[in-house]
Design a protein around this motif. Structure first.
Motif, short mmCIF file in Angstrom:
data_model
loop_
_atom_site.label_atom_id
_atom_site.label_comp_id
_atom_site.label_asym_id
_atom_site.label_seq_id
_atom_site.Cartn_x
_atom_site.Cartn_y
_atom_site.Cartn_z
N SER A 214 0.84 -6.35 4.27
CA SER A 214 0.21 -5.23 3.58
C SER A 214 0.32 -5.46 2.08
O SER A 214 0.99 -6.39 1.63
N ASN A 217 3.70 -0.37 0.40
CA ASN A 217 4.44 0.22 1.52
C ASN A 217 3.71 1.45 2.06
O ASN A 217 2.67 1.86 1.53
N SER A 218 4.24 2.04 3.10
CA SER A 218 3.53 3.12 3.80
C SER A 218 3.33 4.37 2.95
O SER A 218 2.43 5.17 3.22
N LYS A 222 5.52 1.33 -3.53
CA LYS A 222 6.08 0.02 -3.89
C LYS A 222 5.17 -1.09 -3.38
O LYS A 222 4.51 -0.96 -2.35
N THR A 224 4.38 -4.63 -1.58
CA THR A 224 4.96 -5.43 -0.49
C THR A 224 4.48 -6.88 -0.58
O THR A 224 4.54 -7.63 0.39
N GLU A 227 6.84 -9.86 0.38
CA GLU A 227 7.27 -10.04 1.76
C GLU A 227 6.62 -11.28 2.35
O GLU A 227 5.52 -11.67 1.95
#
Length: 417
Positions: A214, A217-218, A222, A224, A227
Motif C-alpha cells: 500500500s 496505512n489504513s 503514515k 508505508t 515496507e
C-alpha cells in the motif's frame, strides 16, 4: 503628463475590470431568449461530449450547455484555483482523486438532496466509484466513468520469443522473464512511463498493490512505502530499466502516450494501460496482434481504480439546471456513450460497446480495482513519490534511499495540521 498617466491607469483598471467581470460571468447566464446557460469544464479527450450535450439540450430545450475542454496538463491546478476563488464554471468534469481536495475548498456543492429527491440508485454505481465521490458522507460528484489498468501485449512478439501469448504473464516474475526474451535490438519487452506524475505513480501503485502493498496505512496518517512489499516493486520498476534493460532507452522522457506509440509501432512487447488505448492502437496499426490480460499479481489481485465524475461548483447561479445535466449524463446508457472507458454504472456492463474480447479482461478487472487514499494532500504525495522515483531512475539515488526520503517527506506532510 500627470493627467495622461491618470487616464492610462483608468483605462488599465477598466480593462482589468472587464476581464474580471468576464471571469465572474463564466459560471452561468441567461441567453436573452429565456434559456438558462451553463458552462461545463470538460476534458479534451472526451470526443463524444458534443453528441451527449445535444441529446441533453433536446430533452431540456430551456437549458444550453457551453462546453470548454482542457488537456490533462495543468488541468487540476486550473480547477483548484477557480474553486478557491469561487470563480469557476457551473459544472466540472473531475478525476476521482481530485474530489476530496476539491471539496475541502468549499467550492463544490453537496448532491445528497438532489440524489434523494430524484431517487438516484447509488447501488448501481461501482462501489469504489461512488465511495471516492464522498467526503464526510456527502456526495460531491456523481461518477460517470470508471476504469482500471490491464496488461496489453503483442501476441506476435511474444510468440516469436517463445512466450505463451494465450493469456499473458500472470505474475511479475513471469513478466520479467517474458520481457527479457522479447527484448532484442530496437524492440523492448516492456514499457513503463518515466515522466508525467499521474502516469508514473499510477503504474507504480498498480505494481505495489498487486504485491500486497500500500502507499499509506489504513488511517492515512503514515507512509508505508518503506515496507518490503512496496520497496520490492519500486526496485523492480527501476531495475526493469537500469538493471535488466528491457525497457526503451527513452523511458525517462516517455509518458503513457509515448509507450502506446511504441507499442503501436511494435517496438514494445507489453505495457500497462486501460480500455482507452485499444481503439487508438487498432486505428493506428490494424496489423498489431493485440492481447489484453489483467495486471500481473504476486500476492493479491489489486489495481488502482480510476474514473471521472461531474460536480456542481458553488459559483453556479443555476444549480438546479446543473443537477439536471449531472443526472442525465450519469444515466447508464448516456454514461456509456460519453465515457471513453467504462460507465460507472453496473447496469451498463451489458452495453454492446463493452463486449469486445479485448475489453472483457479490463471489465472483469474492475471488481479488483481499489480507490486510492482520499485525502487533501494526495496530489502533493504523488509529486513527492514521482520526484524520488525519478532520482532512482536517473541513478542519483538508490531505490531504498528514494523510498526512505519519500516516506519522510510524506509523513511530515501528513503531520501538518
Amino acid at each position: 503628463m500627470k493627467m495622461l498617466k491618470v487616464n492610462a491607469s483608468v483605462v488599465v483598471i477598466a480593462v482589468l475590470g472587464t476581464v474580471l467581470a468576464g471571469c465572474g460571468s463564466n459560471s452561468s447566464s441567461g441567453s436573452g431568449n429565456g434559456k438558462v446557460e451553463l458552462t461545463y469544464w470538460d476534458g479534451a479527450w472526451n470526443t463524444n461530449t458534443a453528441a451527449v450535450v445535444k441529446k441533453f439540450e433536446e430533452k431540456y430545450p430551456n437549458i444550453k450547455v457551453n462546453v470548454q475542454q482542457f488537456p490533462d496538463a495543468g488541468m487540476s491546478d486550473k480547477y483548484l484555483l477557480a474553486l478557491k476563488q469561487k470563480n469557476g464554471p457551473d459544472l466540472m468534469n473531475i478525476a476521482v482523486d481530485w474530489i476530496t481536495p476539491f471539496a475541502t475548498t468549499g467550492g463544490l456543492v453537496p448532491l445528497n438532496n438532489q440524489i434523494q429527491t430524484d431517487k438516484v440508485d447509488l447501488n448501481d454505481f461501482y462501489e469504489g466509484a461512488i465511495s471516492v465521490a464522498k467526503l464526510n458522507d456527502k456526495v460531491y460528484a456523481l461518477p460517470y466513468r470508471t476504469e482500471t489498468h490491464g496488461l496489453i501485449f503483442n501476441k506476435k512478439l511474444l510468440d516469436a520469443a517463445g512466450v505463451d501469448s494465450s493469456k499473458g504473464p500472470q505474475n511479475w516474475a513471469d513478466l520479467l522473464a517474458a520481457a527479457q526474451k522479447v527484448t532484442k535490438g530496437d524492440v523492448h519487452g516492456f514499457a513503463l512511463p518515466g515522466t508525467n506524475v499521474g502516469n508514473l505513480t499510477t503504474q507504480l501503485f498498480n505494481m505495489i498493490m498487486s504485491n500486497g502493498g500500500s502507499i499509506l496505512n489504513s488511517t492515512n496518517t503514515k507512509s508505508t512505502l518503506t515496507e518490503p512489499a512496496a520497496v520490492e516493486m519500486a526496485k523492480l520498476y527501476v531495475d526493469l530499466f537500469s538493471k535488466y534493460q528491457v525497457m526503451p532507452k527513452s523511458m525517462l522522457q516517455n509518458d503513457n502516450i509515448a509507450d502506446r506509440n511504441l507499442f503501436t509501432n511494435e517496438k514494445v512487447g507489453m505495457y500497462m494501460s486501460g480500455i482507452y488505448d485499444i481503439a487508438p492502437i487498432k486505428q493506428a496499426n490494424s496489423k498489431v496482434d493485440m492481447g489484453v490480460a489483467m495486471v500481473p499479481a504476486n500476492k493479491e489481485r489489486k489495481t488502482v481504480l480510476g474514473g471521472w465524475g461531474v460536480a456542481i461548483t458553488t459559483a453556479s447561479k443555476h444549480p438546479e439546471e446543473a443537477w439536471k445535466f449531472i443526472n442525465f449524463i450519469t444515466q447508464p446508457d448516456i454514461s456509456a456513450e460519453y465515457s471513453v472507458t467504462f460507465s460507472a454504472r453496473k447496469s451498463a456492463a451489458t452495453n454492446p460497446k463493452y463486449q469486445d474480447p479485448l475489453t472483457k479482461p479490463l471489465l472483469d478487472a474492475l471488481q479488483y480495482a481499489q480507490p486510492l487514499p482520499q485525502i487533501p494532500q494526495w496530489t502533493q504525495i504523488k509529486q513527492i513519490i514521482f520526484d524520488n522515483i525519478q532520482l532512482a531512475l536517473s541513478g542519483k539515488s538508490t531505490v531504498e534511499e528514494a523510498m526512505i526520503q519519500a516516506s519522510k517527506a510524506i509523513d511530515e506532510l501528513l503531520a501538518k495540521k
